[in-house]
Motif scaffolding. Sequence first.
Motif, PDB file in Angstrom:
ATOM      1  N   SER A 441       0.861  -1.320  -0.106  1.00 46.13           N
ATOM      2  CA  SER A 441       0.118   0.149  -0.049  1.00 46.13           C
ATOM      3  C   SER A 441       0.838   1.165   0.039  1.00 46.13           C
ATOM      4  O   SER A 441       1.883   1.377   1.011  1.00 46.13           O
ATOM      5  N   GLU A 442       0.461   2.153  -0.860  1.00 46.46           N
ATOM      6  CA  GLU A 442       1.157   3.523  -0.987  1.00 46.46           C
ATOM      7  C   GLU A 442       0.412   4.382  -0.055  1.00 46.46           C
ATOM      8  O   GLU A 442       0.829   5.399   0.364  1.00 46.46           O
ATOM      9  N   LYS A 443      -0.872   4.291   0.205  1.00 53.57           N
ATOM     10  CA  LYS A 443      -1.697   5.004   1.416  1.00 53.57           C
ATOM     11  C   LYS A 443      -2.570   4.045   1.845  1.00 53.57           C
ATOM     12  O   LYS A 443      -2.860   2.901   1.272  1.00 53.57           O
ATOM     13  N   TYR A 444      -2.818   4.516   3.256  1.00 52.88           N
ATOM     14  CA  TYR A 444      -3.816   3.668   4.164  1.00 52.88           C
ATOM     15  C   TYR A 444      -4.312   4.661   5.252  1.00 52.88           C
ATOM     16  O   TYR A 444      -3.896   5.952   5.097  1.00 52.88           O
ATOM     17  N   TYR A 445      -5.100   4.230   5.898  1.00 47.38           N
ATOM     18  CA  TYR A 445      -6.124   5.115   6.749  1.00 47.38           C
ATOM     19  C   TYR A 445      -5.897   4.753   8.264  1.00 47.38           C
ATOM     20  O   TYR A 445      -6.195   3.567   8.739  1.00 47.38           O
ATOM     21  N   THR A 446      -5.551   5.657   9.042  1.00 44.70           N
ATOM     22  CA  THR A 446      -5.354   5.361  10.413  1.00 44.70           C
ATOM     23  C   THR A 446      -5.735   6.306  11.226  1.00 44.70           C
ATOM     24  O   THR A 446      -6.108   7.526  11.079  1.00 44.70           O
ATOM     25  N   ILE A 447      -6.214   5.628  12.493  1.00 40.49           N
ATOM     26  CA  ILE A 447      -6.942   6.576  13.608  1.00 40.49           C
ATOM     27  C   ILE A 447      -5.875   6.614  14.816  1.00 40.49           C
ATOM     28  O   ILE A 447      -5.281   5.454  15.189  1.00 40.49           O
ATOM     29  N   VAL A 448      -5.312   7.768  14.665  1.00 42.39           N
ATOM     30  CA  VAL A 448      -4.109   7.866  15.839  1.00 42.39           C
ATOM     31  C   VAL A 448      -4.477   8.655  16.951  1.00 42.39           C
ATOM     32  O   VAL A 448      -5.385   9.306  17.190  1.00 42.39           O
ATOM     33  N   VAL A 449      -4.069   7.932  18.098  1.00 45.76           N
ATOM     34  CA  VAL A 449      -4.298   8.201  19.431  1.00 45.76           C
ATOM     35  C   VAL A 449      -3.174   9.294  19.684  1.00 45.76           C
ATOM     36  O   VAL A 449      -1.962   8.892  20.213  1.00 45.76           O
ATOM     37  N   ASN A 450      -3.496  10.475  19.529  1.00 49.92           N
ATOM     38  CA  ASN A 450      -2.539  11.570  19.531  1.00 49.92           C
ATOM     39  C   ASN A 450      -2.213  12.413  20.839  1.00 49.92           C
ATOM     40  O   ASN A 450      -3.139  12.640  21.465  1.00 49.92           O
ATOM     41  N   PRO A 451      -1.092  12.327  21.508  1.00 50.33           N
ATOM     42  CA  PRO A 451      -0.926  13.201  22.614  1.00 50.33           C
ATOM     43  C   PRO A 451      -1.183  14.565  22.411  1.00 50.33           C
ATOM     44  O   PRO A 451      -0.022  15.428  21.827  1.00 50.33           O
ATOM     45  N   GLU A 452      -2.015  15.107  23.029  1.00 49.67           N
ATOM     46  CA  GLU A 452      -2.154  16.779  22.555  1.00 49.67           C
ATOM     47  C   GLU A 452      -1.356  17.399  23.575  1.00 49.67           C
ATOM     48  O   GLU A 452      -0.803  18.597  23.534  1.00 49.67           O
ATOM     49  N   ASP A 453      -1.169  16.936  24.935  1.00 52.62           N
ATOM     50  CA  ASP A 453      -0.328  17.532  25.846  1.00 52.62           C
ATOM     51  C   ASP A 453      -0.040  16.245  26.910  1.00 52.62           C
ATOM     52  O   ASP A 453      -0.402  14.948  26.397  1.00 52.62           O
ATOM     53  N   GLU A 454       0.652  16.412  27.895  1.00 53.94           N
ATOM     54  CA  GLU A 454       1.194  15.065  28.573  1.00 53.94           C
ATOM     55  C   GLU A 454      -0.145  14.366  29.373  1.00 53.94           C
ATOM     56  O   GLU A 454      -0.040  13.032  29.309  1.00 53.94           O
ATOM     57  N   ASN A 455      -1.162  15.277  29.447  1.00 50.15           N
ATOM     58  CA  ASN A 455      -2.262  14.523  30.074  1.00 50.15           C
ATOM     59  C   ASN A 455      -3.676  14.207  29.384  1.00 50.15           C
ATOM     60  O   ASN A 455      -4.680  14.091  29.641  1.00 50.15           O
ATOM     61  N   HIS A 456      -3.570  14.736  28.158  1.00 53.38           N
ATOM     62  CA  HIS A 456      -4.722  14.641  27.125  1.00 53.38           C
ATOM     63  C   HIS A 456      -4.368  13.906  25.647  1.00 53.38           C
ATOM     64  O   HIS A 456      -3.249  14.276  25.113  1.00 53.38           O
ATOM     65  N   ARG A 457      -5.457  13.089  25.262  1.00 49.23           N
ATOM     66  CA  ARG A 457      -5.358  12.520  23.940  1.00 49.23           C
ATOM     67  C   ARG A 457      -6.460  12.984  23.185  1.00 49.23           C
ATOM     68  O   ARG A 457      -7.520  13.452  23.596  1.00 49.23           O
ATOM     69  N   LYS A 458      -6.260  12.698  21.928  1.00 49.83           N
ATOM     70  CA  LYS A 458      -7.430  13.138  20.957  1.00 49.83           C
ATOM     71  C   LYS A 458      -7.294  11.892  19.734  1.00 49.83           C
ATOM     72  O   LYS A 458      -6.009  11.962  19.324  1.00 49.83           O
ATOM     73  N   LEU A 459      -8.176  11.744  19.188  1.00 50.73           N
ATOM     74  CA  LEU A 459      -8.211  10.715  17.946  1.00 50.73           C
ATOM     75  C   LEU A 459      -8.006  11.674  16.652  1.00 50.73           C
ATOM     76  O   LEU A 459      -8.953  12.336  16.519  1.00 50.73           O
ATOM     77  N   ASN A 460      -6.909  11.293  16.010  1.00 47.47           N
ATOM     78  CA  ASN A 460      -6.861  12.316  14.627  1.00 47.47           C
ATOM     79  C   ASN A 460      -7.078  11.081  13.491  1.00 47.47           C
ATOM     80  O   ASN A 460      -6.719   9.923  13.610  1.00 47.47           O
TER      81      ASN A 460
END
Length: 540
Positions: A441-460
Amino acid sequence: MKTSYIKQYLRHGILCFCTVVALPALTACSDNDDSGDPAKDWAGTTTAYASSDEQGFQTFYTPSVGRVGDPMPFYDQRNGEFKVLYLQEFINNLPFRFHPIWGVATKDGAHYQSIGEVLPYASNDYQQDAALGTGCAYEKDGTYYIYYTGHNGNCQNREVVLRATSTDFKNWTKDELWALNGPDFGYSGNDFRDPQVFVADDGLYHMVISTYPVGGGDPCFAEFKSADMKTWEHVGRFKMIWDRMLECPDIFKMGDYWYLVYSESFRASWSRKVKYMMASSFDELKDCFNNGPRWPNDGHEGVLDSRAFYAGKTASNGTDRYIWGWCPFRSGSDLHEKNVNVGAGDGNEPNWSGALVCHKLIQHADGTLTLGAVPALAAKYNKPAAANVMASNGYNGGTLKGDDAYALYSRLGTANHISFTVKTSNNWDKFGVSFVRGTDSEKYYTIVVNPEDENHRKLNFEQEGSAGKGFIEAADGYWFERPADNVYNVDIYTDNSVLVLYINNVCAYTQRIYGIPMNCWSINNYGGEVSVSNVKVSQY
């Protein structure tokens, strides 16, 4: 009804009746369609496959013809089941007559039976309900009521609140002698819609309607009350949030708290999500808007899901309360361009209508709400499937370490329950789960559990790979607190291209990703070190 988006759907068409049909599990529309080849080594290969959706989804209900618009759920105590009415969207609608109210029945939010058309649109282009818009259903003393929006630009008032009644939920009579017209009470005749009925603290029936003051100004809720569900008295109005139109309101009491669930401004891309307000009484609930906004103390302004879940409204069977909304279909610049995973949603407005998605409302000790999986889903997805590591990088005995570390797992089926646990080594580790991913695959689709800061996350949502564009604007989720023990219990349910993801009962994320069936998937790590355990896949 989202009137600003009606014009793009006003193409002449025909009315079709549909029921849920179980179709074969393998459906494809590409040059590499080997689904009928018994010699194809599906289990032993990892290359990408161009799959497409089946016709008629079995979990995230989609009619075989057309799509689901704004849900209007109602618990029918007489029959012991939820009935979820919705605006039936066809690929091609008549110019003025569209969105008849159709429905499905369910006992658990995981299995659906179509009940077909419940309330038709008018017989000619000049009746007030030539097009039908969002409303609600209610039962009193053996009579069922549907309060709904009549929409017609040919009439003096474009939008009017109407009603129909039935004694058996099958044969309906439109009340031709009753209507609520906005200008009669100082409200707009163009936007006067989405009526919702509930019983307030005073024991009377109340109705709220989304509208504007006559002559302009910021949007507001018009409030009416009734003792008998027949004659309605205007009570007054209360504010919305600044200049944002709040659509599809739903008001209910759950435990010690009152809630107003709403869909915020379909016209504003950055804020277009289902949210809620909460208070100790109905009057205090209104004050959240009048003297606010005073969002819940949940760290994310009452947001319940991503922009891929809209028009959410709830119903309770007395034990559990569920919320139904729709997940939009995706397309390119042409509405008929299909299987575009970064079309609508990459900063543009999502398309209107799609698949019916149901979550369970989870009420926490402080009254705040999050969404979780409908309990019946786990029982439905009860056939174990392969979850073998087919390819990897930086993977050793359940540990993913370093940049671009991943474990690629066996191909998925049409409908899948994926569960796994991730434990991060520190407060900044970043991980994700990818779909439609092959070793080529040259591209695929990901849901990332992203650290917005040390104590918070957001799904990108990201399009990864050598040809991927990276972060997809406005398709992300909301902030939630990092688990104190850095343990993430992840549950994902898929049905064709619709996906819902839950983490620790504190985060829910709905998304549309075409091509999930018959492709591999992966768990990824980005730079740090995470441990992965309890990886399971089940189907039905």
